[in-house]
Design a protein around this motif. Structure first.
Motif, PDB file in Angstrom:
ATOM      1  N   LEU A 171     -19.595  10.255   2.015  1.00 48.88           N
ATOM      2  CA  LEU A 171     -18.769  10.108   3.223  1.00 48.88           C
ATOM      3  C   LEU A 171     -19.210  11.115   4.284  1.00 48.88           C
ATOM      4  O   LEU A 171     -19.500  12.262   3.986  1.00 48.88           O
ATOM      5  CB  LEU A 171     -17.287  10.311   2.905  1.00 48.88           C
ATOM      6  CG  LEU A 171     -16.653   9.334   1.918  1.00 48.88           C
ATOM      7  CD1 LEU A 171     -15.137   9.455   1.947  1.00 48.88           C
ATOM      8  CD2 LEU A 171     -17.077   7.908   2.186  1.00 48.88           C
ATOM      9  N   LYS A 180     -13.706   5.046   2.098  1.00 44.33           N
ATOM     10  CA  LYS A 180     -12.495   5.404   1.373  1.00 44.33           C
ATOM     11  C   LYS A 180     -11.332   4.671   2.015  1.00 44.33           C
ATOM     12  O   LYS A 180     -11.162   4.702   3.227  1.00 44.33           O
ATOM     13  CB  LYS A 180     -12.259   6.902   1.462  1.00 44.33           C
ATOM     14  CG  LYS A 180     -10.996   7.375   0.759  1.00 44.33           C
ATOM     15  CD  LYS A 180     -10.869   8.892   0.854  1.00 44.33           C
ATOM     16  CE  LYS A 180      -9.573   9.363   0.220  1.00 44.33           C
ATOM     17  NZ  LYS A 180      -9.532   9.139  -1.238  1.00 44.33           N
ATOM     18  N   GLU A 181     -10.539   3.985   1.183  1.00 43.43           N
ATOM     19  CA  GLU A 181      -9.355   3.303   1.699  1.00 43.43           C
ATOM     20  C   GLU A 181      -8.133   3.854   0.977  1.00 43.43           C
ATOM     21  O   GLU A 181      -7.739   3.351  -0.070  1.00 43.43           O
ATOM     22  CB  GLU A 181      -9.496   1.801   1.500  1.00 43.43           C
ATOM     23  CG  GLU A 181     -10.760   1.279   2.158  1.00 43.43           C
ATOM     24  CD  GLU A 181     -10.760  -0.197   2.485  1.00 43.43           C
ATOM     25  OE1 GLU A 181      -9.929  -0.944   1.948  1.00 43.43           O
ATOM     26  OE2 GLU A 181     -11.616  -0.594   3.292  1.00 43.43           O
ATOM     27  N   PRO A 182      -7.533   4.902   1.546  1.00 43.22           N
ATOM     28  CA  PRO A 182      -6.416   5.550   0.854  1.00 43.22           C
ATOM     29  C   PRO A 182      -5.301   4.539   0.607  1.00 43.22           C
ATOM     30  O   PRO A 182      -4.922   3.792   1.499  1.00 43.22           O
ATOM     31  CB  PRO A 182      -5.947   6.623   1.847  1.00 43.22           C
ATOM     32  CG  PRO A 182      -7.076   6.815   2.797  1.00 43.22           C
ATOM     33  CD  PRO A 182      -7.776   5.491   2.874  1.00 43.22           C
ATOM     34  N   GLY A 183      -4.828   4.513  -0.631  1.00 44.08           N
ATOM     35  CA  GLY A 183      -3.728   3.602  -0.953  1.00 44.08           C
ATOM     36  C   GLY A 183      -4.161   2.308  -1.602  1.00 44.08           C
ATOM     37  O   GLY A 183      -3.339   1.591  -2.154  1.00 44.08           O
ATOM     38  N   ALA A 184      -5.461   1.991  -1.528  1.00 41.59           N
ATOM     39  CA  ALA A 184      -5.951   0.779  -2.200  1.00 41.59           C
ATOM     40  C   ALA A 184      -6.250   1.106  -3.657  1.00 41.59           C
ATOM     41  O   ALA A 184      -6.505   2.255  -4.001  1.00 41.59           O
ATOM     42  CB  ALA A 184      -7.207   0.266  -1.507  1.00 41.59           C
ATOM     43  N   ALA A 215     -18.958   7.179   9.965  1.00 43.42           N
ATOM     44  CA  ALA A 215     -17.596   7.492   9.552  1.00 43.42           C
ATOM     45  C   ALA A 215     -16.629   7.273  10.705  1.00 43.42           C
ATOM     46  O   ALA A 215     -17.007   7.284  11.867  1.00 43.42           O
ATOM     47  CB  ALA A 215     -17.521   8.952   9.092  1.00 43.42           C
ATOM     48  N   SER A 228     -17.380   3.379   6.476  1.00 41.65           N
ATOM     49  CA  SER A 228     -15.977   3.143   6.831  1.00 41.65           C
ATOM     50  C   SER A 228     -15.846   2.175   7.995  1.00 41.65           C
ATOM     51  O   SER A 228     -14.912   1.381   8.051  1.00 41.65           O
ATOM     52  CB  SER A 228     -15.290   4.456   7.217  1.00 41.65           C
ATOM     53  OG  SER A 228     -15.388   5.385   6.186  1.00 41.65           O
ATOM     54  N   ARG A 279     -16.790   6.814  -4.963  1.00 50.54           N
ATOM     55  CA  ARG A 279     -17.149   7.068  -3.569  1.00 50.54           C
ATOM     56  C   ARG A 279     -18.240   8.132  -3.498  1.00 50.54           C
ATOM     57  O   ARG A 279     -18.248   9.071  -4.292  1.00 50.54           O
ATOM     58  CB  ARG A 279     -15.937   7.552  -2.787  1.00 50.54           C
ATOM     59  CG  ARG A 279     -14.829   6.534  -2.675  1.00 50.54           C
ATOM     60  CD  ARG A 279     -13.636   7.082  -1.908  1.00 50.54           C
ATOM     61  NE  ARG A 279     -12.939   8.126  -2.620  1.00 50.54           N
ATOM     62  CZ  ARG A 279     -12.054   7.925  -3.597  1.00 50.54           C
ATOM     63  NH1 ARG A 279     -11.781   6.708  -4.011  1.00 50.54           N
ATOM     64  NH2 ARG A 279     -11.474   8.940  -4.192  1.00 50.54           N
ATOM     65  N   TYR A 280     -19.123   7.995  -2.534  1.00 47.40           N
ATOM     66  CA  TYR A 280     -20.202   8.968  -2.326  1.00 47.40           C
ATOM     67  C   TYR A 280     -20.491   9.023  -0.849  1.00 47.40           C
ATOM     68  O   TYR A 280     -20.121   8.123  -0.083  1.00 47.40           O
ATOM     69  CB  TYR A 280     -21.464   8.524  -3.092  1.00 47.40           C
ATOM     70  CG  TYR A 280     -22.149   7.352  -2.430  1.00 47.40           C
ATOM     71  CD1 TYR A 280     -21.619   6.059  -2.554  1.00 47.40           C
ATOM     72  CD2 TYR A 280     -23.273   7.520  -1.626  1.00 47.40           C
ATOM     73  CE1 TYR A 280     -22.199   4.996  -1.919  1.00 47.40           C
ATOM     74  CE2 TYR A 280     -23.863   6.444  -0.982  1.00 47.40           C
ATOM     75  CZ  TYR A 280     -23.323   5.182  -1.141  1.00 47.40           C
ATOM     76  OH  TYR A 280     -23.896   4.117  -0.486  1.00 47.40           O
ATOM     77  N   ASP A 312     -21.359   6.826   7.211  1.00 43.56           N
ATOM     78  CA  ASP A 312     -20.869   6.189   5.989  1.00 43.56           C
ATOM     79  C   ASP A 312     -20.475   4.763   6.350  1.00 43.56           C
ATOM     80  O   ASP A 312     -20.781   4.307   7.460  1.00 43.56           O
ATOM     81  CB  ASP A 312     -19.759   7.002   5.296  1.00 43.56           C
ATOM     82  CG  ASP A 312     -18.456   7.105   6.048  1.00 43.56           C
ATOM     83  OD1 ASP A 312     -18.075   6.134   6.736  1.00 43.56           O
ATOM     84  OD2 ASP A 312     -17.802   8.157   5.928  1.00 43.56           O
ATOM     85  N   ARG A 342       0.867  -1.186   0.000  1.00 43.69           N
ATOM     86  CA  ARG A 342       0.000   0.000   0.000  1.00 43.69           C
ATOM     87  C   ARG A 342       0.898   1.230   0.000  1.00 43.69           C
ATOM     88  O   ARG A 342       1.855   1.228   0.778  1.00 43.69           O
ATOM     89  CB  ARG A 342      -0.911   0.037   1.237  1.00 43.69           C
ATOM     90  CG  ARG A 342      -2.039  -0.976   1.222  1.00 43.69           C
ATOM     91  CD  ARG A 342      -3.159  -0.560   0.281  1.00 43.69           C
ATOM     92  NE  ARG A 342      -4.265  -1.496   0.265  1.00 43.69           N
ATOM     93  CZ  ARG A 342      -4.362  -2.575  -0.520  1.00 43.69           C
ATOM     94  NH1 ARG A 342      -3.387  -2.871  -1.354  1.00 43.69           N
ATOM     95  NH2 ARG A 342      -5.424  -3.345  -0.460  1.00 43.69           N
ATOM     96  N   PRO A 343       0.666   2.303  -0.746  1.00 40.24           N
ATOM     97  CA  PRO A 343      -0.309   2.348  -1.829  1.00 40.24           C
ATOM     98  C   PRO A 343       0.024   1.325  -2.908  1.00 40.24           C
ATOM     99  O   PRO A 343       1.199   1.134  -3.226  1.00 40.24           O
ATOM    100  CB  PRO A 343      -0.183   3.772  -2.379  1.00 40.24           C
ATOM    101  CG  PRO A 343       0.473   4.564  -1.300  1.00 40.24           C
ATOM    102  CD  PRO A 343       1.352   3.608  -0.570  1.00 40.24           C
TER     103      PRO A 343
END
Lengths: 655, 655
Positions: free
Chosen positions: B364, B330-334, B113, B126, B361-362, B124, A305-306
């Motif tokens: 959040l 949201k999964e930052p880096g995926a 969230a 998450s 994504r929507y 959301d 990741r990323p």
């Protein structure tokens, strides 16, 4: 380059210490050594790259350690922690915060299984995979050398990217494996430290000279927009990691890429994997491509990741037709494990759209992953219909997921010598072997590797040491399977265990016993006697228990057995080996006083005179072995005992 | 079938109570109501299906609640808990254990969230996505009715499958939305309870009559095999859930599937989504397919784990060419969000291999998700090159992920009346509206829906109530956007907020004010006056503050305004409405005594006499509006204030 012989935890901790102002810890197996070493080094006054000692604080739990980590980072101190398994789970809430606030930080994880149906202290990727959604970069190491190199990459890349890093390697397999590696010079390291980024990090911190607000609550009107504002940081990170890998290569000579391809340039079948499995797969590919003319390849995932899709795609050879993705984790209910799905998502919209991809699980809870299993994975790809969602390394007769292992292969990487030691928990065998491998690494032209099978009960049960040495780096990340030397430190093991399992013909067997030839003939199982005779095993005995008693050493037979090992293995002049063993003993028994040290020296000296070579009777070859088996009549009617408990106690639980 | 008007938390808690021996709780927004209701019902002596009251225990944190949950289940008590967000994260370690030990259990989550760059109490996915790897089945509800129906499916299916269930629905949007739904009869419910499975569960428990060992530690020899032994349970679960949905349909008439397809039979473009978004997408598809002749479709994901790939594939129409998968996380880096990757993995090896799939994504942190956004998602699919990894609902000018919303659409589902109320936190507006919607739901042929925009500060700020009523179930899961009636309970809001935003022409505007026509002409912004005049808005005023003062009610203007609302809206005979309001007041002020109740009745009666209709001057139509804007000269030089703080305070933070 100076060579050192250390384990993976020490390799990672060495770098972590250099780059940390503080470490907030709560030690958990198998990461404990990292935290403990930092604590020890700090108390000894070791300096980091800033010329300071590290402030190490032990908290009440991993939840506290991660909370303190977050706070310490916010206050502008470069802070690290070390954890695994449930400990990592307790850090999840703070991990989301640390990443959300774009805080540079490295956490070193010796990846371990999670407690599910049962607890396991052993290695797999279930813990690190459970934090893949937290927004941390994740960098994987597959060997002791990599644990040092990737630790350095992580600590530099996090400063440049402001994305926090999880640096992980396989619990026990890498964290506790001792290997001869090249150290990294601290002055050279300093030459690539991004000092400007460190300054910026410190200036950004929460302090009264620079008042600002951080960690607010946001309503629906602005939360989503703000959450997306970190995108650019994650987009930049793969390039930053590659640049950092290139800089590290300049000072170490070891070149890494985000995804390293290994194998045939025109490979049809490729495995994608991560962690210590990759060294085993490499060895096996070398062997299969060379001996059988196969076209096999491997993608080693380093930056998980990323996930840099385009880099993965350009690392794959155009010739690829089928891919097997290996995951060392299990997510019940998912339609595939995480790395498998990452690869599928990467390929779905690419020129590799028509490549067939299957996924499988291996090595859960430190289940062995051997060259023969790698071959089974490639065999599965060779099949017209390849199994997806497979397991390898077990026999799943319930849901039929497992791959059949048709061939046992031994892809020796040259002149490696394999030595196995059956010790008794607490008898000092493991410590002696740790010093042996360091003596070999430091005093011979050989590199060494040592791996120890522990029981989670930790003391009072069998310990098995796996030692390899040979010219050039040793990267078999699996237990011995082609053994030259076996030492059995407890005579009762000859009836309990199959001590000649995976032992080569003409190997050497050293037994600590009070038995003379008459007793040996009486007590050795017939199958063992026949095996020794027909396969030309050389048998030596020594009565280490008696020697230890005479010298007042109690049950510590370790130095006697170690000395006998050096005598028999002949890897270095025996006198030199004796000197080195005594030097180790001096350090180990410094606190115990002169007399203890002298007695231990006598123990070391005793071996050469007290070692007996046993002449194997010719008639053992023709011995009848059919009427043994199951002498334990008392329990034999209980199916749970005969089918479950007996094999487990024989160390055959794997099967 | 009896109709009730309740919120999503109440719907889920009603079922949870019936099926629980015990509940171990630690309330957290927005799930708190579920825990609190169970506690209240238990203290009132309500009986569950076993004829007992539920034992409710509040622990020291969610970690403790989940530990107690695990222990209570192991002891053979059907136990539940309710949580969200960080609370769910603290339960992760125990969730692995509960699933690993194959323990039937349902946890109800009002999805929220996670605290990342900032805390958010809003909704959301998450949190639920961060536990998708724990081995729990996950069943999603998209509306208040579904929160009741899926709760029932979960509690029955877990008993049949031995796999624990997370039942989740969108925090605030579903948990706090009040809607008129059909109740489920307890006797009918009992007719489909799997009593045998409950017996088996109790017999399996840890107790001294049935001694056995559970929760052991396993070594590498057997851990992996044992971990795989649960496979068959997960393989069976989707069928069990479908069977249970069919049984529930028999007693309720409402039919659900693991994946429900909605829309054109020959759809080219299909959205895959989960939770409350699905009702909005349904409405929008109806509208777009009917009005524009589009061929659009929707897959509603109900059973998210175990992910039943083959069922998803058979639910998709063969005509599909492109799919947009929506993730509310949201999964930052995926390389893509979780549901997107699940769908890609499902399609990769299927007849839909060549279907293009994009993810986005929507919503959040409770960002609105409206029909116009649904259209933007379909517009993206209509484009030759469709954006992947998009966002919708924000304007991302940093990394350019957002979809442009080209058309604002209002797919009214018939005769729905929309009423919006601007209250002041603590003035009783929200409570009054909650009773209004119940009065309407219980006394008219209309179904009602109420949703409240809260601020996370909870009191002292604006509250906005969104009320809909109409014939047939109301399933717009977004805020009002085509408003018939606006009530402004604080006169200062006419200058602060754009109170006619999304208001229809000829709508009714009710203002609580002391102003007469002269003051109105003086204090109303020119833009508002012009808007009222040109769009034919009917303006009414009432001086509720003065009435409340005269009656000794302090700042509680709620009943006066509520009465004025019923007078103006004319949905039911006004006398009947007055009686119902008084009945509610009697309950609410029972403790405050006779006098308080009488004064409140006078307040209710006062509205019809004190309400003033304002005649709109013709000249307002031609008013000059160009020289207003930004009267706040004092701050206007600070860019942070004009660009960030002012819009947020105007309630324009969304833009």
């Amino acid at each position: 380059m100076s060579k050192i012989t250390i384990d993976g935890n020490t390799a990672a901790a060495t770098i972590a210490y250099q780059f940390s102002d503080a470490a907030t810890i709560y030690p958990i197996t198998p990461s404990s050594t990292m935290a403990e070493l930092c604590d020890q080094w700090a108390s000894e006054g070791r300096k980091n790259i800033f010329g300071n000692t590290v402030k190490v604080v032990e908290m009440q739990s991993e939840a506290g350690a991660s909370g303190a980590l977050h706070g310490s980072l916010a206050a502008g101190a470069l802070t690290t922690t070390f954890t695994a398994s449930q400990g990592l789970l307790l850090m999840i809430p703070n991990m989301y915060k640390i990443a959300g606030e774009l805080t540079p930080c490295v956490m070193h994880v010796s990846a371990r299984a999670l407690a599910t149906h049962a607890l396991s202290i052993f290695g797999d990727h279930s813990d690190v995979m459970s934090v893949r959604q937290c927004g941390w970069a994740m960098l994987a190491s597959g060997s002791v050398q990599e644990a040092m190199d990737m630790a350095l990459v992580s600590h530099i890349a996090t400063l440049k990217s402001n994305v926090p890093f999880v640096h992980f390697f396989d619990g026990f397999r890498t964290s506790h494996e001792i290997n001869t590696i090249e150290d990294i010079d601290v002055e050279k390291m300093k030459s690539i430290v991004p000092w400007d980024n460190i300054n910026e990090f410190r200036l950004r911190s929460l302090n009264s000279n620079n008042p600002h607000q951080q960690g607010t609550a946001q309503n629906p009107d602005i939360y989503f927009q703000n959450r997306e504002s970190t995108n650019a940081f994650y987009q930049r990170t793969p390039d930053i990691v590659q640049d950092t890998m290139n800089e590290v290569a300049k000072i170490t000579g070891r070149k890494y890429n985000l995804f390293d391809y290994y194998g045939a340039k025109d490979a049809k079948y490729v495995i994608v994997s991560m962690g210590s499995s990759t060294t085993t797969i490499e060895l096996t590919i070398d062997y299969l491509n060379k001996v059988y003319g196969n076209k096999y390849g491997l993608i080693k995932v380093r930056l998980y990741r990323p996930f840099a899709t385009s880099v993965l795609l350009s690392a794959l050879p155009d010739s690829v037709e089928k891919i097997a993705v290996l995951d060392r984790t299990k997510e019940p209910g998912a339609d595939g494990e995480p790395l498998y799905k990452d690869v599928v998502a990467a390929l779905f919209d690419s020129k590799f759209k028509n490549v067939e991809v299957v996924g499988g699980r291996y090595g859960l809870g430190s289940k062995e992953f051997t060259p023969s299993m790698v071959k089974a994975v490639f065999d599965n790809l060779e099949n017209e219909k390849s199994k997806n969602g497979f397991t390898v390394g077990i026999n799943d007769d319930l849901t039929n997921t497992s791959l059949e292992i048709k061939n046992i292969i031994h892809p020796d990487s040259g002149d490696v010598t394999e030595c196995k030691f059956y010790g008794f928990g607490g008898d000092g065998t493991v410590s002696a072997n740790k010093s042996s491998i360091k003596i070999i690494g430091n005093n011979t032209e050989y590199d060494g590797q040592a791996y120890f099978e522990y029981d989670s009960k930790k003391s009072g049960n069998a310990t098995i040491s796996h030692i390899r040495f040979g010219k050039g780096n040793i990267n078999q990340s699996y237990m011995l399977d082609n053994i030259d030397f076996v030492a059995v430190h407890n005579q009762s093991y000859v009836t309990k265990y199959n001590i000649l399992k995976n032992v080569k013909d003409h190997a050497t067997l050293l037994l600590n016993t009070e038995w003379d030839m008459e007793h040996i003939d009486k007590f050795f199982p017939n199958a063992l006697k026949k095996d020794i005779a027909t396969r030309g095993i050389k048998l030596y005995t020594i009565d280490a228990v008696d020697i230890a008693k005479r010298l007042g050493l109690g049950n510590k037979i370790n130095l006697i057995m170690q000395s006998a090992f050096f005598k028999l293995i002949g890897i270095m002049p025996y006198d030199k080996a004796i000197d080195e063993m005594k030097a180790f003993a001096k350090k180990a028994y410094a606190k115990a006083g002169e007399e203890a040290y002298n007695n231990n020296c006598k123990a070391i000296d005793s071996a050469k005179d007290e070692l007996n070579e046993i002449k194997i009777p010719e008639e053992w070859k023709n011995i009848n072995t059919s009427d043994e088996e199951n002498t334990d009549q008392s329990y034999s009617t209980d199916k749970y005992y005969t089918d479950i408990m007996q094999p487990v106690q024989r160390l055959d639980g794997d099967s």
